[in-house]
Design a protein around this motif. Structure first.
Motif, PDB file in Angstrom:
ATOM      1  N   ASP A   1     -53.071  36.450 -12.422  1.00  0.00           N
ATOM      2  CA  ASP A   1     -53.758  36.894 -13.477  1.00  0.00           C
ATOM      3  C   ASP A   1     -54.399  37.990 -13.280  1.00  0.00           C
ATOM      4  OD1 ASP A   1     -52.805  34.412 -15.019  1.00  0.00           O
ATOM      5  OD2 ASP A   1     -54.640  33.236 -14.463  1.00  0.00           O
ATOM      6  N   PRO A   2     -53.859  39.194 -12.920  1.00  0.00           N
ATOM      7  CA  PRO A   2     -54.584  40.452 -12.889  1.00  0.00           C
ATOM      8  C   PRO A   2     -54.890  41.154 -14.110  1.00  0.00           C
ATOM      9  CG  PRO A   2     -52.105  40.506 -12.561  1.00  0.00           C
ATOM     10  CD  PRO A   2     -52.199  39.346 -12.697  1.00  0.00           C
ATOM     11  N   PRO A   3     -55.933  42.122 -14.121  1.00  0.00           N
ATOM     12  CA  PRO A   3     -56.347  42.815 -15.336  1.00  0.00           C
ATOM     13  C   PRO A   3     -54.901  43.137 -16.193  1.00  0.00           C
ATOM     14  CG  PRO A   3     -57.655  43.239 -13.585  1.00  0.00           C
ATOM     15  CD  PRO A   3     -56.478  42.674 -12.913  1.00  0.00           C
ATOM     16  N   GLU A   4     -55.013  43.120 -17.466  1.00  0.00           N
ATOM     17  CA  GLU A   4     -53.963  43.804 -18.354  1.00  0.00           C
ATOM     18  C   GLU A   4     -54.165  45.213 -18.314  1.00  0.00           C
ATOM     19  OE1 GLU A   4     -51.489  42.286 -19.522  1.00  0.00           O
ATOM     20  OE2 GLU A   4     -52.021  40.188 -19.260  1.00  0.00           O
ATOM     21  N   GLU A   5     -53.266  46.106 -18.545  1.00  0.00           N
ATOM     22  CA  GLU A   5     -53.415  47.663 -18.957  1.00  0.00           C
ATOM     23  C   GLU A   5     -54.309  47.836 -19.788  1.00  0.00           C
ATOM     24  OE1 GLU A   5     -50.345  51.296 -19.868  1.00  0.00           O
ATOM     25  OE2 GLU A   5     -49.719  49.364 -19.520  1.00  0.00           O
ATOM     26  N   GLY A   6     -55.161  48.594 -19.109  1.00  0.00           N
ATOM     27  CA  GLY A   6     -56.495  49.225 -20.200  1.00  0.00           C
ATOM     28  C   GLY A   6     -57.614  48.365 -19.684  1.00  0.00           C
ATOM     29  N   GLU A   7     -57.636  47.232 -19.089  1.00  0.00           N
ATOM     30  CA  GLU A   7     -58.711  46.338 -18.671  1.00  0.00           C
ATOM     31  C   GLU A   7     -59.404  47.143 -17.521  1.00  0.00           C
ATOM     32  OE1 GLU A   7     -57.878  42.166 -20.510  1.00  0.00           O
ATOM     33  OE2 GLU A   7     -57.437  42.340 -18.457  1.00  0.00           O
ATOM     34  N   GLY A   8     -58.753  47.965 -16.912  1.00  0.00           N
ATOM     35  CA  GLY A   8     -59.416  48.301 -15.492  1.00  0.00           C
ATOM     36  C   GLY A   8     -58.605  47.846 -14.547  1.00  0.00           C
TER      37      GLY A   8
ATOM     38  N   ARG B   1     -46.666  43.567   1.110  1.00  0.00           N
ATOM     39  CA  ARG B   1     -46.059  43.628  -0.407  1.00  0.00           C
ATOM     40  C   ARG B   1     -47.068  43.107  -1.344  1.00  0.00           C
ATOM     41  NH1 ARG B   1     -39.889  42.247  -2.486  1.00  0.00           N
ATOM     42  NH2 ARG B   1     -40.444  42.241  -4.613  1.00  0.00           N
ATOM     43  N   VAL B   2     -47.260  43.306  -2.494  1.00  0.00           N
ATOM     44  CA  VAL B   2     -47.976  42.849  -3.340  1.00  0.00           C
ATOM     45  C   VAL B   2     -47.103  42.217  -4.571  1.00  0.00           C
ATOM     46  CG1 VAL B   2     -49.865  43.096  -5.098  1.00  0.00           C
ATOM     47  CG2 VAL B   2     -50.072  44.226  -3.031  1.00  0.00           C
ATOM     48  N   ILE B   3     -47.217  41.087  -4.922  1.00  0.00           N
ATOM     49  CA  ILE B   3     -46.544  40.560  -6.237  1.00  0.00           C
ATOM     50  C   ILE B   3     -47.488  39.905  -7.245  1.00  0.00           C
ATOM     51  CG2 ILE B   3     -44.569  40.002  -4.967  1.00  0.00           C
ATOM     52  CD1 ILE B   3     -45.656  36.875  -4.861  1.00  0.00           C
ATOM     53  N   ARG B   4     -47.217  39.661  -8.312  1.00  0.00           N
ATOM     54  CA  ARG B   4     -48.191  39.493  -9.406  1.00  0.00           C
ATOM     55  C   ARG B   4     -47.623  38.124 -10.126  1.00  0.00           C
ATOM     56  NH1 ARG B   4     -48.428  44.732  -8.643  1.00  0.00           N
ATOM     57  NH2 ARG B   4     -50.376  45.563  -8.714  1.00  0.00           N
ATOM     58  N   ALA B   5     -48.615  37.207 -10.609  1.00  0.00           N
ATOM     59  CA  ALA B   5     -48.310  36.051 -11.339  1.00  0.00           C
ATOM     60  C   ALA B   5     -49.232  35.802 -12.437  1.00  0.00           C
ATOM     61  CB  ALA B   5     -48.244  34.724 -10.473  1.00  0.00           C
ATOM     62  N   HIS B   6     -48.732  35.184 -13.565  1.00  0.00           N
ATOM     63  CA  HIS B   6     -49.371  34.880 -14.573  1.00  0.00           C
ATOM     64  C   HIS B   6     -49.515  33.482 -15.026  1.00  0.00           C
ATOM     65  CE1 HIS B   6     -49.931  39.212 -15.437  1.00  0.00           C
ATOM     66  NE2 HIS B   6     -48.518  39.238 -14.859  1.00  0.00           N
ATOM     67  N   ARG B   7     -50.682  32.823 -15.324  1.00  0.00           N
ATOM     68  CA  ARG B   7     -50.777  31.229 -15.865  1.00  0.00           C
ATOM     69  C   ARG B   7     -50.795  31.413 -17.286  1.00  0.00           C
ATOM     70  NH1 ARG B   7     -55.632  29.836 -11.810  1.00  0.00           N
ATOM     71  NH2 ARG B   7     -56.343  31.998 -12.368  1.00  0.00           N
TER      72      ARG B   7
END
Length: 308
Positions: free
Chosen positions: A154-161, A178-184
């Protein structure tokens, strides 16, 4: 493959581990999840929570997280035990596992691993960067150098900083990680007795009570408010709370819907509550670029001689 974290609770390790196991199984791999069974009362060296077809355990025996893993990775066996080295051997010898996904394994050094993934809360990061009890860290943040990949949940969305610990991520990438991203993502509501399902859109403008025994109840609050719910009452308990009937006595009758988490819902008995008063918010983890991530995992395991 180990998935773990550096902070206490709330970083999304469990749903992300389940998702990882599920997509690897879809690729045709024989996958087994190995977990500790935190707060469970099992005394056996290995407890089979799910054999991939049927759930074989109860929450008081194997802990709440193991049942959540089984629910989110259908078809994948889930085993628990205090010594996950023994659990991993059991996964191979009894279930013919080709890949063992180790849940919350970053601090469990007895199990060698081919890939170490550390989950970080995409909003809170490492908090104040201090070790328990002064902060949320299980061990000094220098330990993160042992991780192969970082997973921002749950990283910040674009525009949230930017991510609050962006420098940490930059150092990881500079060192070859490596960095990956996940969203709940909330996917639905199910009545505690499983008798009815509703879309999350039904929360819009609804007065809702919150019941939570999780590490970061604020995350559930934010999710519900993001879906349009108006939180008018709360009952908050410690993480992994073992519920008793008196914990949910005399819920405000003017509140039509009380909402809880999947982990909490496993420990609340429908008989304790008026029918239809408590609903469980179901959440799924999604991986950004999921196919490419699984490709990379397979390449790494082949390079290590684990896959043909």
């Amino acid at each position: 493959i180990s998935g773990g974290g550096l902070t206490v609770g709330g970083a999304g390790k469990t749903p992300v581990a389940a998702r990882r196991a599920r997509v690897l199984a879809r690729r045709g791999h024989r996958v087994v999840i190995a977990s500790r069974g935190y707060r469970g009362r099992a005394r056996e060296r290995v407890t089979v929570v799910s054999d991939g077809r049927y759930v074989r355990s109860r929450v008081e025996i194997s802990g709440d997280e193991s049942l959540v893993l089984a629910a989110h990775a259908p078809g994948v066996p889930v085993l628990v035990g205090r010594d996950r080295r023994i659990v991993a051997h059991h996964a191979v010898s009894v279930f013919d596992a080709g890949i063992v996904v180790l849940d919350d394994g970053f601090q469990h050094h007895r199990v060698p691993r081919d890939l170490d993934i550390v989950c970080l809360d995409g909003r809170a990061g490492l908090g104040n960067h201090r070790v328990l009890p002064a902060g949320p860290l299980r061990e000094p943040e220098t330990a993160i150098a042992q991780a192969d990949w970082l997973c921002l949940v749950d990283p910040p969305e674009e525009g949230e900083g930017p991510f609050v610990d962006q420098k940490l991520v930059d150092r990881h990438v500079a060192s070859g990680g490596r960095v990956i991203r996940a969203h709940r993502r909330p996917t639905g509501l199910v009545r505690l007795d499983r008798g009815e399902r509703r879309d999350v859109a039904s929360l819009a403008d609804r007065r809702v009570g919150l019941i939570a025994g999780i590490a970061r109840p604020a995350s559930l609050r934010a999710t519900l408010e993001g879906l349009g719910a108006v939180i008018v009452a709360e009952r908050i308990f410690p993480d992994h709370h073992a519920y008793r009937e008196q914990d949910v006595e005399a819920l405000d009758a003017s509140i039509e819907m009380w909402v809880t988490t999947e982990k909490d819902g496993l420990k609340l008995l429908p008989d304790w509550l008026p029918a239809g008063r408590v609903w469980v918010l179901e959440i799924e983890a999604e991986l950004e670029g999921e196919s490419a991530i699984v490709d990379a995992i397979e390449r790494r395991l082949r390079a290590a001689g684990r896959l043909a």
